[in-house]
Design a protein around this motif. Structure first.
Motif, short mmCIF file in Angstrom:
data_model
loop_
_atom_site.label_atom_id
_atom_site.label_comp_id
_atom_site.label_asym_id
_atom_site.label_seq_id
_atom_site.Cartn_x
_atom_site.Cartn_y
_atom_site.Cartn_z
N TRP A 262 3.25 0.26 1.67
CA TRP A 262 3.86 -1.04 1.90
C TRP A 262 3.87 -1.58 3.04
O TRP A 262 3.65 -2.83 3.05
N GLU A 263 4.13 -1.06 4.23
CA GLU A 263 4.05 -1.45 5.56
C GLU A 263 2.54 -2.11 5.81
O GLU A 263 2.43 -3.22 6.04
N ILE A 264 1.79 -1.46 5.30
CA ILE A 264 0.05 -1.91 5.62
C ILE A 264 -0.01 -3.17 4.87
O ILE A 264 -0.30 -4.16 5.20
N ALA A 265 0.67 -3.29 3.37
CA ALA A 265 0.37 -4.37 2.55
C ALA A 265 1.28 -5.52 3.23
O ALA A 265 0.45 -6.49 3.17
N ALA B 92 -5.10 -5.37 -1.74
CA ALA B 92 -4.99 -4.99 -3.16
C ALA B 92 -5.89 -3.77 -3.39
O ALA B 92 -5.70 -2.77 -4.01
N THR B 93 -7.12 -3.71 -2.64
CA THR B 93 -8.04 -2.88 -2.80
C THR B 93 -8.04 -1.96 -1.65
O THR B 93 -8.63 -0.65 -1.74
N TYR B 94 -7.63 -2.17 -0.63
CA TYR B 94 -7.84 -1.56 0.63
C TYR B 94 -7.09 -0.11 0.38
O TYR B 94 -7.72 0.92 0.72
N ILE B 95 -5.92 -0.15 -0.01
CA ILE B 95 -5.23 1.04 0.11
C ILE B 95 -5.62 2.18 -1.02
O ILE B 95 -5.74 3.16 -0.75
N PRO B 96 -5.76 1.47 -2.21
CA PRO B 96 -6.37 2.79 -3.09
C PRO B 96 -7.84 3.04 -2.89
O PRO B 96 -7.90 4.27 -3.02
#
Length: 105
Positions: free
Chosen positions: A43-46, A61-65
């Motif tokens: 959440w913090e990264i987003a 939206a795609t980086y984290i997954p």
């Protein structure tokens, strides 16, 4: 061993950043260790990326997954436990203080 990485460490590991020391990188790279990143870190990264304070190199939206999948991390979900009422008020105040005092990455 189970490792729960904070936001900085997770990002540094994913981006192969030299800020992550060899001593810190070694246990993360060890395939026998379970690696976790909290949903709060995701959440913090987003949020940071959305505000333009963090460059990820791809849409948030795609980086984290993709980063979680690529690195073999699991997302750590938290389950809130409800303490007795007398302790609940003190705990809520402590949680609010912690959240508001740790706004900067």
């Amino acid at each position: 061993m189970t490792l729960l990485l904070d936001t900085h460490t997770f990002l540094w590991f994913c981006q192969n950043d030299p800020s992550l020391s060899a001593a810190a990188r070694t246990p993360v790279e060890d395939a026998t260790n379970r690696k976790l990143v909290s949903l709060a870190s995701c959440w913090e990264i987003a949020i940071k990326a959305g505000l333009g304070n963090l460059q990820l190199g791809e849409p948030r939206a795609t980086y984290i997954p993709n980063a979680v999948s690529r690195t073999g991390f699991d997302c750590c979900r938290f389950r809130w436990l409800t303490p007795p009422l007398s302790r609940r008020c003190r705990r809520t105040t402590a949680i609010r203080s912690t959240v508001f005092s740790s706004r900067k990455l």
